[in-house]
Every structure is written in C-alpha cells, then in structure tokens.
Scaffold this active site. Sequence first.
Site, PDB file in Angstrom:
ATOM      1  NE  ARG A 126      -4.333  39.365  19.990  1.00  0.00           N
ATOM      2  CZ  ARG A 126      -4.704  39.898  18.914  1.00  0.00           C
ATOM      3  NH1 ARG A 126      -4.116  39.987  18.049  1.00  0.00           N
ATOM      4  NH2 ARG A 126      -6.056  40.111  18.538  1.00  0.00           N
ATOM      5  CE1 TYR A 186     -17.999  47.587  21.519  1.00  0.00           C
ATOM      6  CE2 TYR A 186     -19.104  46.849  19.514  1.00  0.00           C
ATOM      7  CZ  TYR A 186     -17.905  47.325  20.120  1.00  0.00           C
ATOM      8  OH  TYR A 186     -16.862  48.031  19.612  1.00  0.00           O
ATOM      9  N   PRO A 187     -22.018  42.888  21.965  1.00  0.00           N
ATOM     10  CG  PRO A 187     -24.219  41.865  22.024  1.00  0.00           C
ATOM     11  CD  PRO A 187     -23.301  43.033  22.538  1.00  0.00           C
ATOM     12  CG  ASN A 193     -25.188  39.571  14.415  1.00  0.00           C
ATOM     13  OD1 ASN A 193     -24.472  38.818  15.315  1.00  0.00           O
ATOM     14  ND2 ASN A 193     -26.428  39.683  14.402  1.00  0.00           N
ATOM     15  CE  LYS A 194     -17.369  42.092  10.604  1.00  0.00           C
ATOM     16  NZ  LYS A 194     -16.166  41.286  10.087  1.00  0.00           N
ATOM     17  CG  HIS A 209     -11.259  46.294  11.658  1.00  0.00           C
ATOM     18  ND1 HIS A 209     -12.474  46.540  12.596  1.00  0.00           N
ATOM     19  CD2 HIS A 209     -10.746  45.203  12.741  1.00  0.00           C
ATOM     20  CE1 HIS A 209     -12.405  46.164  13.665  1.00  0.00           C
ATOM     21  NE2 HIS A 209     -11.233  45.286  13.791  1.00  0.00           N
ATOM     22  CD  GLN A 269      -7.783  44.113  19.397  1.00  0.00           C
ATOM     23  OE1 GLN A 269      -7.160  44.910  20.101  1.00  0.00           O
ATOM     24  NE2 GLN A 269      -6.999  43.472  18.379  1.00  0.00           N
TER      25      GLN A 269
HETATM   26  C1  VOV Z   1      -8.226  48.124  19.675  1.00  0.00           C
HETATM   27  C2  VOV Z   1      -8.160  47.901  18.530  1.00  0.00           C
HETATM   28  C3  VOV Z   1      -8.483  46.855  17.358  1.00  0.00           C
HETATM   29  C4  VOV Z   1      -7.412  46.310  16.852  1.00  0.00           C
HETATM   30  C5  VOV Z   1      -5.909  46.446  16.472  1.00  0.00           C
HETATM   31  C6  VOV Z   1      -8.211  45.337  15.964  1.00  0.00           C
HETATM   32  C7  VOV Z   1      -7.622  44.592  14.988  1.00  0.00           C
HETATM   33  C8  VOV Z   1      -8.294  43.351  14.273  1.00  0.00           C
HETATM   34  C9  VOV Z   1      -7.448  42.609  13.538  1.00  0.00           C
HETATM   35  C10 VOV Z   1      -6.094  42.339  12.802  1.00  0.00           C
HETATM   36  C11 VOV Z   1      -8.354  41.752  12.906  1.00  0.00           C
HETATM   37  C12 VOV Z   1      -8.238  40.423  12.180  1.00  0.00           C
HETATM   38  C13 VOV Z   1      -7.597  39.376  12.711  1.00  0.00           C
HETATM   39  C14 VOV Z   1      -8.079  38.712  14.013  1.00  0.00           C
HETATM   40  O1  VOV Z   1      -7.480  39.381  15.015  1.00  0.00           O
HETATM   41  O2  VOV Z   1      -9.248  38.191  14.070  1.00  0.00           O
HETATM   42  C15 VOV Z   1      -9.578  41.861  13.674  1.00  0.00           C
HETATM   43  C16 VOV Z   1     -10.614  40.975  13.783  1.00  0.00           C
HETATM   44  C17 VOV Z   1     -12.242  41.497  14.210  1.00  0.00           C
HETATM   45  N1  VOV Z   1     -12.230  42.723  14.720  1.00  0.00           N
HETATM   46 FE1  VOV Z   1     -10.953  44.021  15.308  1.00  0.00          FE
HETATM   47  N2  VOV Z   1      -9.423  45.350  16.058  1.00  0.00           N
HETATM   48  C18 VOV Z   1      -9.914  46.386  17.230  1.00  0.00           C
HETATM   49  C19 VOV Z   1     -10.807  46.765  17.526  1.00  0.00           C
HETATM   50  C20 VOV Z   1     -12.162  46.075  17.258  1.00  0.00           C
HETATM   51  C21 VOV Z   1     -13.399  46.704  17.403  1.00  0.00           C
HETATM   52  C22 VOV Z   1     -13.628  47.930  18.223  1.00  0.00           C
HETATM   53  C23 VOV Z   1     -14.238  46.040  16.848  1.00  0.00           C
HETATM   54  C24 VOV Z   1     -15.917  46.334  16.899  1.00  0.00           C
HETATM   55  C25 VOV Z   1     -16.379  46.807  15.710  1.00  0.00           C
HETATM   56  C26 VOV Z   1     -16.859  48.220  15.809  1.00  0.00           C
HETATM   57  O3  VOV Z   1     -17.158  48.843  14.769  1.00  0.00           O
HETATM   58  O4  VOV Z   1     -17.350  48.558  16.950  1.00  0.00           O
HETATM   59  C27 VOV Z   1     -13.642  44.770  16.262  1.00  0.00           C
HETATM   60  C28 VOV Z   1     -14.430  43.882  15.785  1.00  0.00           C
HETATM   61  C29 VOV Z   1     -13.550  42.806  15.214  1.00  0.00           C
HETATM   62  C30 VOV Z   1     -14.179  41.359  14.795  1.00  0.00           C
HETATM   63  C31 VOV Z   1     -15.537  41.247  14.843  1.00  0.00           C
HETATM   64  C32 VOV Z   1     -13.293  40.830  14.039  1.00  0.00           C
HETATM   65  C33 VOV Z   1     -13.544  39.258  13.596  1.00  0.00           C
HETATM   66  C34 VOV Z   1     -14.064  39.672  12.050  1.00  0.00           C
HETATM   67  C35 VOV Z   1     -14.133  38.537  11.300  1.00  0.00           C
HETATM   68  O5  VOV Z   1     -14.961  38.861  10.311  1.00  0.00           O
HETATM   69  O6  VOV Z   1     -13.501  37.428  11.641  1.00  0.00           O
HETATM   70  N3  VOV Z   1     -12.305  45.057  16.493  1.00  0.00           N
HETATM   71  N4  VOV Z   1      -9.280  43.113  14.569  1.00  0.00           N
END
Ligand code: VOV
Length: 247
Positions: free
Chosen positions: A129, A143-144, A146-147, A170, A183
């Site tokens: 990964r 796309y970029p 923020n939180k 999420h 992703q």
């Molecule tokens: C394809 C689907 C998908 C899946 C399975 C998934 C799962 C996960 C897991 C399990 C985790 C936590 C562990 C890690 O892996 O970091 C994350 C983390 C994260 N994600 Fe996610 N995410 C997806 C997809 C996915 C999307 C489409 C987005 C954009 C949000 C949106 O609204 O447009 C996103 C954002 C993020 C971000 C910014 C983080 C880091 C946040 C932080 O504060 O650190 N993400 N994400």
Amino acid sequence: MSQSVQTLEGWYVLHDFRTIDWAAWKSLSADERGQIQEELFSLYSEWKTVEEKKEGSFGVFSVVGHKADLVFMHLRPTLEELQDVETSFNKTRFAEFTVPSYSYVSVVELSTYVHSDVNPDTDPYIQGRLKPVLPKTKHICFYPMNKRRSGNDNWYMLPMEERSSMMRSHGMIGRKYAGQVIQIISGSVGLDDWEWGVTLFADDPVTYKKLVYEMRFDEVSARYGDFGSFFVGNRLEEDQLKQLFAI
Ligand code: VOV
C-alpha cells in the site's frame, strides 16, 4: 492538546498536469513530431523499467475539461528521484509543447486510526500500500482536500476516539466499493497547499461520483472535509498517446 495520529509514509508522489500547445505542435512537420514522440516514448519505457523493478510507479492520463490536457503521475522513494523524473521530462523536446497547468507533491500515507498488530516495516500488504504499483484502470480522479479547522468544526481539536470512530465509518463506506474503486491517499501537510491528495482509480467513472457522493453524507466528509479542484482523466497507453498526438 488532542493526540495526533501516527502515520506511515511510503513513496513520494508527483501529479504533473500539462496543457498541450496544440498550435505549436500542429506547426511542426510530421518528421519532427515523430522524432519528438520517439524521445518521449524512450522516457516512457524508462518509467516502465523503473516500475518493473519496483523502484517507483507511473501513469499517464488525458484530462477531460479545460484544466489540463495530460497528467503524469509518478511515485519514487525519495524527493530527489521524484524531481529527477520531473526534470528529465522538462528536458524533452515534447515538454516545450506543454505548459504546466497544475502540480501536486505528496507522500503516500496510511494512518493508524484503524489498528492492526502487524509490523508495518515488513508486512507485505502494508508495504504494497505504501509503495504501490499504480492500478491500470481506465480512469483516474484526483483532488486535494483538507480537514476543516473552523469554529466548532475543528478536526484537529477532536479527541482521538472520536476521530477513530469517524474514520472507521469512512472506511466502511469505502469498503463497499472494493473491486470498483482503488484509492491512494497521499499526505501533503508541509509539502503542498492542501493536506491530502486523493487519487482514485476505476474502470467506470460513475463509481467516482457514487463513492464521493456517498461519503459527502458521512460525518468526516460532511462536517470536516474541504475539497479543491477535481481532475478526471482517461488512461493513455503508448498507442493512445500516439493517437492523441496524431494531426
Ligand atoms: C475506495 C474507497 C476508500 C476506502 C476503502 C477508504 C478507507 C480508508 C481508511 C481505512 C482510512 C484510515 C486508514 C488509512 O488508510 O489511512 C482512510 C483514510 C483516509 N481517507 Fe479514505 N477510503 C476510501 C476513499 C476515500 C475517499 C474518496 C476520500 C476523499 C474524501 C471524500 O469525501 O471525497 C478519502 C480520504 C481519506 C483521507 C483524507 C484519509 C486520511 C485521514 C486522516 O485524517 O488521516 N478516502 N481511508
């Protein structure tokens, strides 16, 4: 002070967006265009070799809409190597026919909100990964984001448990799209203008819309997500690049 979350970092990422100067390109003779393409394709095959040796990865996509014509996405173990890739492209003759339209620098990131007991330095899944070979899907979406840090909606002031629980929710939504959307989340705090780059890969672009829309209703995106410009594109293998360049 809230507790920050541990993150794991992998390869550095460059999203290099270019617009083609079609007027200049069309003014060249077919011979010149051929030579320029040959030079570009030899660089392309170097990128392929790097990917085969698992020393990096890349993807080339056309971008739909006026924001850019092409995006080159590159991953490398160090920032120096990443810049070398950018510079060697800039030194090609083809680059003279492109104008940079946007770029994004980040590093592949996994957070540890969702815990596991494995050793991240040796676990093959985590290593895969962090140092991914980019999926060969037909489409890319970038796309970029923020939180949010405003008033009562400040992600960074929330206790760890609340953030973990929201990230679990999420992740559950994301999991529903397994096999349809892959992703790659890359962190860019201290590296670029936003906090994360989100790169999604899929064969059906409608799944981007469905996934992103569904996430908009989930608290972590609904309340705490701020988003930049979206870029969507189509994969270009060598043959498709040749077609694009044809006059
Ligand atoms: C394809 C689907 C998908 C899946 C399975 C998934 C799962 C996960 C897991 C399990 C985790 C936590 C562990 C890690 O892996 O970091 C994350 C983390 C994260 N994600 Fe996610 N995410 C997806 C997809 C996915 C999307 C489409 C987005 C954009 C949000 C949106 O609204 O447009 C996103 C954002 C993020 C971000 C910014 C983080 C880091 C946040 C932080 O504060 O650190 N993400 N994400």
